[in-house]
Structures are given as C-alpha cells and as structure tokens.
Design a protein around this motif. Structure first.
Motif, mmCIF file in Angstrom:
data_model
loop_
_atom_site.group_PDB
_atom_site.id
_atom_site.type_symbol
_atom_site.label_atom_id
_atom_site.label_comp_id
_atom_site.label_asym_id
_atom_site.label_seq_id
_atom_site.Cartn_x
_atom_site.Cartn_y
_atom_site.Cartn_z
ATOM 1 N N LEU A 17 0.833 -1.214 0.000
ATOM 2 C CA LEU A 17 0.000 0.000 0.000
ATOM 3 C C LEU A 17 0.864 1.259 0.000
ATOM 4 O O LEU A 17 0.526 2.253 -0.650
ATOM 5 C CB LEU A 17 -0.948 -0.009 1.196
ATOM 6 C CG LEU A 17 -2.059 -1.068 1.149
ATOM 7 C CD1 LEU A 17 -2.846 -1.064 2.446
ATOM 8 C CD2 LEU A 17 -2.977 -0.851 -0.038
ATOM 9 N N ALA A 18 1.985 1.214 0.704
ATOM 10 C CA ALA A 18 2.908 2.355 0.688
ATOM 11 C C ALA A 18 3.519 2.525 -0.697
ATOM 12 O O ALA A 18 3.717 3.655 -1.165
ATOM 13 C CB ALA A 18 3.997 2.159 1.738
ATOM 14 N N LEU A 19 3.833 1.436 -1.360
ATOM 15 C CA LEU A 19 4.360 1.518 -2.729
ATOM 16 C C LEU A 19 3.355 2.174 -3.664
ATOM 17 O O LEU A 19 3.738 2.904 -4.584
ATOM 18 C CB LEU A 19 4.707 0.122 -3.255
ATOM 19 C CG LEU A 19 6.096 -0.389 -2.973
ATOM 20 C CD1 LEU A 19 6.239 -1.828 -3.477
ATOM 21 C CD2 LEU A 19 7.147 0.479 -3.604
ATOM 22 N N GLU A 20 2.072 1.906 -3.435
ATOM 23 C CA GLU A 20 1.036 2.509 -4.273
ATOM 24 C C GLU A 20 1.064 4.034 -4.158
ATOM 25 O O GLU A 20 0.772 4.736 -5.117
ATOM 26 C CB GLU A 20 -0.338 1.977 -3.872
ATOM 27 C CG GLU A 20 -1.482 2.550 -4.672
ATOM 28 C CD GLU A 20 -1.493 2.133 -6.123
ATOM 29 O OE1 GLU A 20 -2.054 2.884 -6.935
ATOM 30 O OE2 GLU A 20 -0.942 1.069 -6.464
ATOM 31 N N ALA A 21 1.444 4.542 -2.997
ATOM 32 C CA ALA A 21 1.521 5.993 -2.824
ATOM 33 C C ALA A 21 2.629 6.596 -3.684
ATOM 34 O O ALA A 21 2.507 7.723 -4.164
ATOM 35 C CB ALA A 21 1.760 6.333 -1.354
ATOM 36 N N PHE A 22 3.701 5.850 -3.884
ATOM 37 C CA PHE A 22 4.826 6.364 -4.672
ATOM 38 C C PHE A 22 4.730 6.017 -6.152
ATOM 39 O O PHE A 22 5.285 6.713 -6.991
ATOM 40 C CB PHE A 22 6.155 5.837 -4.108
ATOM 41 C CG PHE A 22 6.458 6.368 -2.743
ATOM 42 C CD1 PHE A 22 6.858 7.686 -2.571
ATOM 43 C CD2 PHE A 22 6.325 5.574 -1.626
ATOM 44 C CE1 PHE A 22 7.126 8.199 -1.319
ATOM 45 C CE2 PHE A 22 6.599 6.066 -0.365
ATOM 46 C CZ PHE A 22 6.999 7.385 -0.206
ATOM 47 N N PHE A 23 4.051 4.911 -6.470
ATOM 48 C CA PHE A 23 3.891 4.473 -7.861
ATOM 49 C C PHE A 23 2.418 4.201 -8.125
ATOM 50 O O PHE A 23 2.003 3.043 -8.202
ATOM 51 C CB PHE A 23 4.723 3.214 -8.137
ATOM 52 C CG PHE A 23 6.178 3.375 -7.813
ATOM 53 C CD1 PHE A 23 7.004 4.102 -8.642
ATOM 54 C CD2 PHE A 23 6.724 2.800 -6.676
ATOM 55 C CE1 PHE A 23 8.347 4.255 -8.352
ATOM 56 C CE2 PHE A 23 8.061 2.943 -6.368
ATOM 57 C CZ PHE A 23 8.880 3.681 -7.214
ATOM 58 N N PRO A 24 1.597 5.256 -8.264
ATOM 59 C CA PRO A 24 0.157 5.033 -8.414
ATOM 60 C C PRO A 24 -0.176 4.342 -9.727
ATOM 61 O O PRO A 24 0.533 4.469 -10.716
ATOM 62 C CB PRO A 24 -0.418 6.441 -8.370
ATOM 63 C CG PRO A 24 0.704 7.343 -8.710
ATOM 64 C CD PRO A 24 1.965 6.656 -8.277
ATOM 65 N N GLY A 25 -1.254 3.623 -9.705
ATOM 66 C CA GLY A 25 -1.708 2.912 -10.886
ATOM 67 C C GLY A 25 -2.648 1.792 -10.503
ATOM 68 O O GLY A 25 -3.103 1.032 -11.348
#
Length: 143
Positions: A17-25
C-alpha cells in the motif's frame, strides 16, 4: 526455514500500500489488499501452510485487480479537452501573419507564446487558418 505467520502478510500488505503511494496505478493497491486478506485468512485458519497462503494471495491479487478493472468508474468527460495540448486548441483559429513564410517555415505570436509555423510561402499580413499540428509546429494555410 521460518514459518510465515499472519502478521507477515499484514506487513507485506502495508508495504504494498505504501508503494502505491509512490507508484500510483492501482496495481500495488490491490496486491496490498490481497496480502491483508491473506493475513486475515492465515489468522483465522492457523496451520494453513505457506503454499496455500501463497496460492490464496496470488488468486486474490489477480481477482481483485481484474474486479477493479471491470467495476471502476468510467472517466468523466472534461470541459477542457485541450488542456495540456495547447496546439490542438488552435486548430481552426484564424490568424494574421506577423512575418513572411519563407521556404515553408516562419514564426507567429499567439497570445503569450511564439509558435513555429509551416505552410506555403506567404507575405506578412496574410490571413491564415491553423489546419493541423505537427509536434510543436502549427500547420497553416491561407484563409
């Protein structure tokens, strides 16, 4: 080998979920949700085995991603279709040449920007119409 317990899945889910904040998609989002759900199942059914947990995570990640693709809201039409495509907004606009078009190339000032134009050789003061855009170049023809 260490045993995978439910909180491992929850930590993995939070990291995704934290990765989604940096690499949205929406890819990491649904993988994170799947990891959290796998952790919940692992907590509810102790001794499930890492193979079954991994299979469950894989199935949930794929299923949740395709469910999102299927049921996501449609893109709303905008009242500014040429936003971030300024040149396209000038197609059909009638302009007057400031300088002569020589060898098919010249420049023209539109609003606050100077544009490169191409078209037939024409003298300054001629009325032209923007017919197309080629990259950052406006294609004009006599009005």
């Amino acid at each position: 080998m260490t045993e995978i317990v439910f909180w491992h899945w929850w930590v993995a889910g939070l990291l995704l979920l934290a990765l989604e904040a940096f690499f949205p998609g929406a890819v990491f989002l649904w993988m994170g949700v799947a990891a959290m759900a796998t952790g919940l199942v692992s907590w509810a059914v102790p001794g499930l085995g890492w193979q079954w947990e991994l299979a469950l995570f894989s199935a949930l990640a794929i299923a949740s991603f395709f469910a999102y693709k299927r049921f996501r809201p449609a893109a709303k039409p905008t009242d500014q279709p040429h936003l971030n495509r300024r040149g396209a907004a000038y197609i059909g606009r009638r302009l007057t040449l400031d300088t002569t078009i020589v060898n098919g190339v010249s420049r023209i000032r539109i609003d606050d920007t100077q544009w490169r134009i191409t078209g037939p050789d024409l003298p300054a003061g001629t009325a032209v119409v923007v017919k197309a855009i080629d990259g950052a170049t406006l294609v004009v023809e006599p009005a």
